[in-house]
Motif scaffolding. Structure first.
Motif, PDB file in Angstrom:
ATOM      1  N   VAL A 151     -21.610 -28.125   7.228  1.00  0.00           N
ATOM      2  CA  VAL A 151     -23.054 -28.288   7.408  1.00  0.00           C
ATOM      3  C   VAL A 151     -23.801 -27.942   6.119  1.00  0.00           C
ATOM      4  CG1 VAL A 151     -25.071 -27.584   8.764  1.00  0.00           C
ATOM      5  CG2 VAL A 151     -22.839 -27.774   9.878  1.00  0.00           C
ATOM      6  N   GLU A 152     -23.317 -26.905   5.408  1.00  0.00           N
ATOM      7  CA  GLU A 152     -23.988 -26.502   4.161  1.00  0.00           C
ATOM      8  C   GLU A 152     -23.966 -27.655   3.159  1.00  0.00           C
ATOM      9  OE1 GLU A 152     -25.599 -23.828   3.941  1.00  0.00           O
ATOM     10  OE2 GLU A 152     -24.803 -22.756   5.688  1.00  0.00           O
ATOM     11  N   LEU A 153     -22.828 -28.307   3.068  1.00  0.00           N
ATOM     12  CA  LEU A 153     -22.684 -29.436   2.138  1.00  0.00           C
ATOM     13  C   LEU A 153     -23.643 -30.567   2.529  1.00  0.00           C
ATOM     14  CD1 LEU A 153     -21.015 -30.701  -0.199  1.00  0.00           C
ATOM     15  CD2 LEU A 153     -19.355 -31.441   1.524  1.00  0.00           C
ATOM     16  N   SER A 154     -23.723 -30.828   3.842  1.00  0.00           N
ATOM     17  CA  SER A 154     -24.567 -31.944   4.307  1.00  0.00           C
ATOM     18  C   SER A 154     -26.046 -31.664   4.092  1.00  0.00           C
ATOM     19  CB  SER A 154     -24.299 -32.238   5.780  1.00  0.00           C
ATOM     20  OG  SER A 154     -24.959 -31.294   6.603  1.00  0.00           O
ATOM     21  N   GLY A 200     -31.586 -33.770  16.081  1.00  0.00           N
ATOM     22  CA  GLY A 200     -31.459 -33.588  14.631  1.00  0.00           C
ATOM     23  C   GLY A 200     -32.520 -34.371  13.875  1.00  0.00           C
ATOM     24  N   LEU A 201     -32.734 -35.626  14.287  1.00  0.00           N
ATOM     25  CA  LEU A 201     -33.735 -36.456  13.595  1.00  0.00           C
ATOM     26  C   LEU A 201     -35.125 -35.858  13.752  1.00  0.00           C
ATOM     27  CD1 LEU A 201     -32.347 -39.998  14.506  1.00  0.00           C
ATOM     28  CD2 LEU A 201     -32.660 -39.106  12.187  1.00  0.00           C
ATOM     29  N   ARG A 202     -35.424 -35.370  14.957  1.00  0.00           N
ATOM     30  CA  ARG A 202     -36.748 -34.747  15.174  1.00  0.00           C
ATOM     31  C   ARG A 202     -36.883 -33.476  14.336  1.00  0.00           C
ATOM     32  NH1 ARG A 202     -35.800 -36.174  21.146  1.00  0.00           N
ATOM     33  NH2 ARG A 202     -36.806 -38.202  21.263  1.00  0.00           N
ATOM     34  N   GLY A 203     -35.768 -32.747  14.183  1.00  0.00           N
ATOM     35  CA  GLY A 203     -35.811 -31.475  13.452  1.00  0.00           C
ATOM     36  C   GLY A 203     -35.854 -31.646  11.950  1.00  0.00           C
ATOM     37  N   LEU A 204     -35.660 -32.878  11.464  1.00  0.00           N
ATOM     38  CA  LEU A 204     -35.655 -33.082  10.007  1.00  0.00           C
ATOM     39  C   LEU A 204     -37.022 -32.852   9.380  1.00  0.00           C
ATOM     40  CD1 LEU A 204     -33.338 -36.142   9.226  1.00  0.00           C
ATOM     41  CD2 LEU A 204     -33.063 -33.773   8.491  1.00  0.00           C
ATOM     42  N   ALA A 205     -38.091 -32.968  10.189  1.00  0.00           N
ATOM     43  CA  ALA A 205     -39.435 -32.743   9.653  1.00  0.00           C
ATOM     44  C   ALA A 205     -39.511 -31.358   9.024  1.00  0.00           C
ATOM     45  CB  ALA A 205     -40.464 -32.885  10.770  1.00  0.00           C
ATOM     46  N   GLU A 206     -38.874 -30.392   9.673  1.00  0.00           N
ATOM     47  CA  GLU A 206     -38.869 -29.033   9.096  1.00  0.00           C
ATOM     48  C   GLU A 206     -37.536 -28.741   8.425  1.00  0.00           C
ATOM     49  OE1 GLU A 206     -40.197 -26.417  12.205  1.00  0.00           O
ATOM     50  OE2 GLU A 206     -41.994 -27.661  12.415  1.00  0.00           O
ATOM     51  N   ASP A 207     -36.636 -29.695   8.509  1.00  0.00           N
ATOM     52  CA  ASP A 207     -35.319 -29.615   7.874  1.00  0.00           C
ATOM     53  C   ASP A 207     -34.617 -28.276   8.123  1.00  0.00           C
ATOM     54  OD1 ASP A 207     -33.148 -30.514   6.588  1.00  0.00           O
ATOM     55  OD2 ASP A 207     -33.984 -30.416   4.559  1.00  0.00           O
ATOM     56  N   THR A 208     -34.468 -27.950   9.390  1.00  0.00           N
ATOM     57  CA  THR A 208     -33.818 -26.681   9.733  1.00  0.00           C
ATOM     58  C   THR A 208     -32.299 -26.823   9.689  1.00  0.00           C
ATOM     59  OG1 THR A 208     -33.832 -27.342  12.038  1.00  0.00           O
ATOM     60  CG2 THR A 208     -35.714 -26.032  11.282  1.00  0.00           C
ATOM     61  N   LEU A 209     -31.647 -25.681   9.637  1.00  0.00           N
ATOM     62  CA  LEU A 209     -30.179 -25.661   9.668  1.00  0.00           C
ATOM     63  C   LEU A 209     -29.680 -26.233  10.997  1.00  0.00           C
ATOM     64  CD1 LEU A 209     -27.681 -24.682   8.065  1.00  0.00           C
ATOM     65  CD2 LEU A 209     -27.819 -22.552   9.377  1.00  0.00           C
ATOM     66  N   GLU A 210     -30.420 -25.909  12.066  1.00  0.00           N
ATOM     67  CA  GLU A 210     -30.029 -26.414  13.395  1.00  0.00           C
ATOM     68  C   GLU A 210     -30.054 -27.942  13.396  1.00  0.00           C
ATOM     69  OE1 GLU A 210     -32.417 -24.020  13.010  1.00  0.00           O
ATOM     70  OE2 GLU A 210     -31.048 -22.405  13.574  1.00  0.00           O
ATOM     71  N   ALA A 211     -31.107 -28.502  12.785  1.00  0.00           N
ATOM     72  CA  ALA A 211     -31.219 -29.966  12.766  1.00  0.00           C
ATOM     73  C   ALA A 211     -30.021 -30.574  12.034  1.00  0.00           C
ATOM     74  CB  ALA A 211     -32.525 -30.381  12.088  1.00  0.00           C
ATOM     75  N   ARG A 212     -29.687 -29.993  10.896  1.00  0.00           N
ATOM     76  CA  ARG A 212     -28.559 -30.524  10.120  1.00  0.00           C
ATOM     77  C   ARG A 212     -27.234 -30.359  10.886  1.00  0.00           C
ATOM     78  NH1 ARG A 212     -29.557 -33.341   5.147  1.00  0.00           N
ATOM     79  NH2 ARG A 212     -31.660 -32.759   4.569  1.00  0.00           N
ATOM     80  N   THR A 213     -27.129 -29.256  11.625  1.00  0.00           N
ATOM     81  CA  THR A 213     -25.901 -29.032  12.402  1.00  0.00           C
ATOM     82  C   THR A 213     -25.775 -30.091  13.500  1.00  0.00           C
ATOM     83  OG1 THR A 213     -26.164 -26.670  11.994  1.00  0.00           O
ATOM     84  CG2 THR A 213     -24.591 -27.296  13.706  1.00  0.00           C
ATOM     85  N   GLU A 214     -26.900 -30.326  14.204  1.00  0.00           N
ATOM     86  CA  GLU A 214     -26.901 -31.338  15.267  1.00  0.00           C
ATOM     87  C   GLU A 214     -26.545 -32.713  14.693  1.00  0.00           C
ATOM     88  OE1 GLU A 214     -26.802 -30.414  18.151  1.00  0.00           O
ATOM     89  OE2 GLU A 214     -28.642 -29.606  19.015  1.00  0.00           O
ATOM     90  N   LEU A 215     -27.140 -33.020  13.566  1.00  0.00           N
ATOM     91  CA  LEU A 215     -26.899 -34.341  12.979  1.00  0.00           C
ATOM     92  C   LEU A 215     -25.425 -34.510  12.608  1.00  0.00           C
ATOM     93  CD1 LEU A 215     -30.086 -34.802  10.750  1.00  0.00           C
ATOM     94  CD2 LEU A 215     -29.327 -36.363  12.541  1.00  0.00           C
ATOM     95  N   LEU A 216     -24.859 -33.504  11.996  1.00  0.00           N
ATOM     96  CA  LEU A 216     -23.470 -33.646  11.537  1.00  0.00           C
ATOM     97  C   LEU A 216     -22.517 -33.725  12.729  1.00  0.00           C
ATOM     98  CD1 LEU A 216     -22.014 -33.931   8.852  1.00  0.00           C
ATOM     99  CD2 LEU A 216     -21.547 -31.470   8.895  1.00  0.00           C
ATOM    100  N   GLN A 217     -22.795 -32.914  13.755  1.00  0.00           N
ATOM    101  CA  GLN A 217     -21.934 -32.962  14.942  1.00  0.00           C
ATOM    102  C   GLN A 217     -22.113 -34.310  15.666  1.00  0.00           C
ATOM    103  OE1 GLN A 217     -21.741 -29.111  16.485  1.00  0.00           O
ATOM    104  NE2 GLN A 217     -20.805 -29.715  18.417  1.00  0.00           N
ATOM    105  N   GLY A 218     -23.375 -34.757  15.754  1.00  0.00           N
ATOM    106  CA  GLY A 218     -23.644 -36.071  16.365  1.00  0.00           C
ATOM    107  C   GLY A 218     -22.948 -37.170  15.585  1.00  0.00           C
ATOM    108  N   ALA A 219     -22.961 -37.060  14.259  1.00  0.00           N
ATOM    109  CA  ALA A 219     -22.333 -38.086  13.415  1.00  0.00           C
ATOM    110  C   ALA A 219     -20.833 -38.144  13.666  1.00  0.00           C
ATOM    111  CB  ALA A 219     -22.614 -37.784  11.945  1.00  0.00           C
ATOM    112  N   TRP A 220     -20.216 -36.981  13.819  1.00  0.00           N
ATOM    113  CA  TRP A 220     -18.766 -36.948  14.100  1.00  0.00           C
ATOM    114  C   TRP A 220     -18.475 -37.660  15.431  1.00  0.00           C
ATOM    115  CZ3 TRP A 220     -16.746 -32.514  17.395  1.00  0.00           C
ATOM    116  CH2 TRP A 220     -15.418 -32.761  17.777  1.00  0.00           C
TER     117      TRP A 220
END
Ligand code: NAD
Length: 634
Positions: A151-154, A200-220
Motif C-alpha cells: 500500500v505504501e508503494l501504491s 477508495g475512489l471516494r476517499g481519494l479526495a482526501e487521499d487517505t491511507l484507508e482509501a489507498r488500501t481499499e483501492l489496492l485490495q479492490g484492484a487485486w
C-alpha cells in the motif's frame, strides 16, 4: 452449470511489504533477479534493488504501454546477459506486461510489485504489440508466481492516475458479474471489489491511507476476476480504442464503462441490481458515472483526443466479430453508445423501478376514461413523455426551460397569431398529421398543412374577382377545376384561398391594412370551375419574433417558406381538402421551414404577356395558374 479454475499465485498484501521482496525471491528458490521498473518508477526500482541486495543482477527501466515486442527484445538481451533466473517488476500494467513477455519466452519466475490498479499481475493473459497490431494470448506460464501488494508503494501513484486506474479495476469486476463464465467465487470477489473500489475512489479526495488500501485490495480482487472469467463489450471497446486509435488504457476504461453498463443494463438486470447495491445506489450506470465525476476523472472520449469522425470506424471494429455480451453489440447501438461517451453525457438511468412504477401509476389513472380514443391517446402519451425525460436524463433546469417556452408560446397567441400551430409546423408534426390524413384518400390531390394564417369566414367573392384588391405584384390569373376521384366536376364547392403579398406578408401581419386582403371565399360554377385574379405569391419568413423564432435561431434553421397559394375546398358530400400550390422554381422548395412542400403540389405559374382571359388590361408580364383538384366523396 459453471466451472471455476483457481489460479495458483502467492499474494502478499500489506503496508511496507516491499521489504519482503528478497524473501519472496528466495522462497521461489531463485537467486538472480532482473529488476524491471516503469519510466516513472526509477526510485521504487532503486528501493527494490536495495532490498534484493546481491540477488539483483540487472535493471531495465524501459517498459512501455501495450508491451511492444522491440522493448521486450531489449530486455530479453539484458536478462540473458545477466543470467537472471527471475524478474522482479515494480510498476503498472505496462511493466507487468514486460515481465510476462519475458517469462513466456524464457520460463523465468515473476515477482510483481504493482503500483497501479490494472490487475494484470493476477491474470494469465499477455497483450503484445508488433508492427502496431496488438495480439493477446493466455497461458498458465504467463501468470506471475508471486505478487507483492504494498500500500505504501501504491501511495506514490498520483491521484489522477489512481482515479482512472481504479475505474479500470472496477470495469473488471462489473464485466465479471455478467460474464457467461460467472460463478459464485468470482461473483463474491467482484462485489467485494466494487464496494472497496467505490470507497477508495471516494476517499481519494482526501487521499487517505484507508482509501489507498481499499483501492489496492479492490484492484487485486477485480484483477482476479479478470483473470478468471471472460470479459464483454466494455473490454472489447477499450481494447479497440487503445489498439487502433492510440487512446490511453485506464482513462479510456473510465470514460467508456458507464455507457457500456447502460447498454447492457436491460439485458443484465440482476448483475446491475447487485452492482447498484454494492455502490449504495439505485441505478448502476449513472452511479458509476457520478462516482467518476465526483473523483474528478475524465468523462468524454473527446477530451482523450478521439476524433468524432472515428466513432463509426471504432464501432465497426468493435463489432466485427461476435463475442459474448449480455446485450448484442450491434454496430448502430455501439455508435450511439460511443456518441454519448464522446460527448461526455451522463448515461440515461435504466431499469429504475421507481420510474417504471411512477409511469405505470400515471397511466393507470386514465383507465376509467369513458371516451376510448381519449384513453388510448393519453395512455400512450404519458409513457412517451416519461421516456423522453428519462432517456435524455432531463434536468430540472431543462424541464423549467421547456415549461417557460410553452408558456411564452401560449402567451403570444391571439386570434391571428397562432404560435402553437407554428411550433407544430416547424417540428414537422403538422406535416405528419397531414401525411396520415392524406393516406386515407390516396386518389385525391395531396393535402398540405393549414399554416398559422388561415382566418375563418373570409370575404365572399364573385368568380373573376381580384383577391389582391389592387395590391402591388405580378398579376396572377387562377383557373382551377374541382372534380371528384371519378373526374366528375364538383359544383358549388366552397373554396377559401389565402396567400402572402409581394413582400411575403399576410394581411393579418399588416396592422395598417384595412380589412381582409389576399384572401377570399369563392364557389365553383356548374362545371366545377373557379377563376379569380390575385398576385404571384412570394417566399416569406414565418413570424420569428416569438418563441418559435428563438428555437429556429438557436438551432441555426432559416425561417423561410417556399412561395405558395393556400386552398381549403369544402363541398356537400365530400371530404374537405386543405392544400397549397407551390410556385415551380421558387426559393426554399427544398428547405421549407414547415416541411409543407410535396412534389405533386409544385406547379407551373406560367409567365404570360398580352391579352388576358377575361380581357383585363395588364401591362407587361402576368402569370397563369391552371390546376385540377381532385377531392374525395364521403
Ligand atoms: P501503465 O503501467 O502504463 O501506468 C500508467 C501510468 O502511470 C504510466 O505513465 C506510469 O509510468 C505511471 N505510474 C505507474 N505507477 C506510478 C507511480 N507509483 N508513481 C508515478 N507514476 C506511476 O498503465 P496501467 O494502466 O497500469 O496498465 C495498462 C497496461 O497494462 C496496458 O498495456 C494494458 O493493456 C495492460 N493490462 C494488461 C492486463 C492483462 O491482464 N494482460 C490487465 C490490465 C492491463
Amino acid at each position: 452449470m459453471f466451472t471455476y479454475t483457481a489460479r495458483p499465485a502467492r499474494i502478499v498484501f500489506g503496508h511496507g511489504t516491499l521489504e519482503r521482496v528478497r524473501d519472496e525471491v528466495e522462497r521461489l528458490g531463485r537467486s538472480r533477479a532482473l529488476v524491471l521498473a516503469g519510466p516513472d518508477l526509477a526510485e521504487s526500482g532503486d528501493r527494490v534493488e536495495k532490498v534484493l541486495g546481491p540477488l539483483a543482477v540487472g535493471r531495465f527501466d524501459g517498459a512501455a504501454m501495450h508491451t511492444p515486442v522491440e522493448v521486450t527484445e531489449q530486455a530479453l538481451a539484458l536478462l540473458r546477459e545477466a543470467g537472471a533466473d527471475c524478474v522482479v517488476a515494480v510498476g503498472g500494467g505496462s511493466t507487468t506486461g514486460l515481465a510476462k513477455a519475458l517469462a513466456v519466452r524464457t520460463g523465468v519466475d515473476q515477482v510483481i510489485l504493482p503500483t497501479t490498479y490494472a490487475g494484470s499481475e493476477v491474470t494469465p493473459v499477455l497483450g503484445e504489440t508488433a508492427d502496431g497490431v496488438k495480439t493477446t494470448r493466455s497461458s498458465p506460464d504467463i501468470l506471475p508466481e508471486t505478487v507483492i501488494y504494498d500500500v505504501e508503494l501504491s501511495r506514490e501513484l498520483p491521484v489522477p492516475i489512481a482515479v482512472t486506474s481504479g475505474v479500470n479495476a472496477l470495469a473488471h469486476a462489473v464485466e465479471a458479474l455478467y460474464s457467461p463464465d460467472a460463478n459464485p467465487v468470482i461473483d463474491g470477489m467482484a462485489l467485494d471489489a466494487i464496494e472497496r473500489l467505490a470507497r477508495g475512489l471516494r476517499g481519494l479526495a482526501e487521499d487517505t491511507l484507508e482509501a489507498r488500501t481499499e483501492l489496492l485490495q479492490g484492484a487485486w480482487l477485480a484483477g482476479t476476476c479478470l483473470g478468471a472469467v471472460g470479459m464483454g463489450l466494455h473490454h472489447k471497446l477499450c481494447h479497440t480504442l487503445g489498439g487502433s486509435f492510440g487512446l490511453p488504457h485506464a482513462p479510456t476504461h473510465t470514460v467508456v464503462l458507464p455507457h457500456v453498463m447502460a447498454y447492457n443494463a436491460a439485458a443484465a438486470p440482476d448483475a446491475m441490481r447487485r452492482i447498484a447495491d454494492a455502490l449504495g445506489a439505485t441505478d448502476a450506470p449513472t452511479a458509476v458515472y457520478d462516482l467518476i465525476v465526483e473523483a474528478g476523472g475524465p468523462t468524454s472520449l473527446q477530451e482523450l483526443g478521439l476524433a468524432e469522425s472515428d466513432l463509426d470506424r471504432a464501432a465497426e471494429l468493435a463489432t466485427a466479430a461476435p463475442y459474448p455480451n449480455p446485450a448484442e453489440p450491434t454496430r448502430d447501438g455501439v455508435v450511439r453508445l460511443l456518441r454519448r461517451a464522446w460527448a461526455g453525457e451522463r448515461p440515461a438511468p435504466t431499469g429504475v423501478s421507481v420510474l417504471d412504477q411512477l409511469t405505470a401509476q400515471v397511466v393507470s389513472t386514465f383507465d376509467g376514461t369513458p371516451d376510448p380514443r381519449l384513453r388510448v391517446l393519453l395512455q400512450d402519451l404519458v409513457p412517451r413523455l416519461h421516456a423522453f425525460a428519462i432517456d435524455n436524463d432531463l434536468t430540472q433546469d431543462e424541464w423549467q426551460h421547456g415549461i417557460d417556452f410553452l408558456t411564452r408560446t401560449g402567451q403570444i397567441c391571439d386570434a391571428t397569431r397562432q404560435e402553437f400551430v407554428l411550433l407544430s409546423d416547424t417540428l414537422g408534426l403538422s406535416s405528419v398529421v397531414d401525411v396520415l390524413t392524406n393516406s386515407r384518400t390516396p386518389d385525391t390531390t395531396p393535402s398540405a398543412v393549414l399554416g398559422p394564417f388561415y382566418v375563418d369566414g373570409p370575404p365572399e367573392l364573385e368568380q373573376g374577382a381580384d383577391i389582391a384588391a389592387g395590391m402591388p405584384g405580378t398579376p396572377l390569373w387562377v383557373d382551377v377545376l374541382i372534380t371528384d376521384t371519378d373526374d366528375k366536376p364538383v359544383a358549388e364547392a366552397v373554396v377559401d384561398v389565402w396567400q402572402s403579398n409581394e413582400d411575403g406578408f399576410y394581411d393579418v401581419q399588416l396592422p395598417d391594412l384595412e380589412g381582409p386582403v389576399l384572401r377570399g371565399r369563392l364557389r365553383t360554377d356548374r362545371d366545377g370551375r373557379l377563376r379569380f385574379w390575385s398576385i404571384l405569391p412570394s417566399a416569406y419568413p414565418i413570424p420569428s419574433d416569438g418563441p418559435v423564432g428563438a428555437m429556429l435561431a438557436a438551432t441555426e434553421r432559416h425561417p423561410y417558406r417556399a412561395p405558395h397559394l393556400h386552398f381549403m375546398i369544402a363541398a356537400e358530400g365530400c371530404r374537405r381538402l386543405i392544400t397549397q400550390l407551390f410556385v415551380v422554381g421558387g426559393k426554399y422548395l427544398d428547405s421549407d421551414a414547415v416541411f409543407g412542400v410535396k412534389d405533386d403540389l409544385i406547379v407551373n405559374f406560367e409567365p404570360r404577356t398580352g391579352p388576358t382571359p377575361d380581357g383585363r388590361a395588364v401591362d407587361g408580364e402576368w402569370r397563369r395558374l391552371d390546376f385540377t383538384f381532385q377531392i374525395a366523396r364521403r
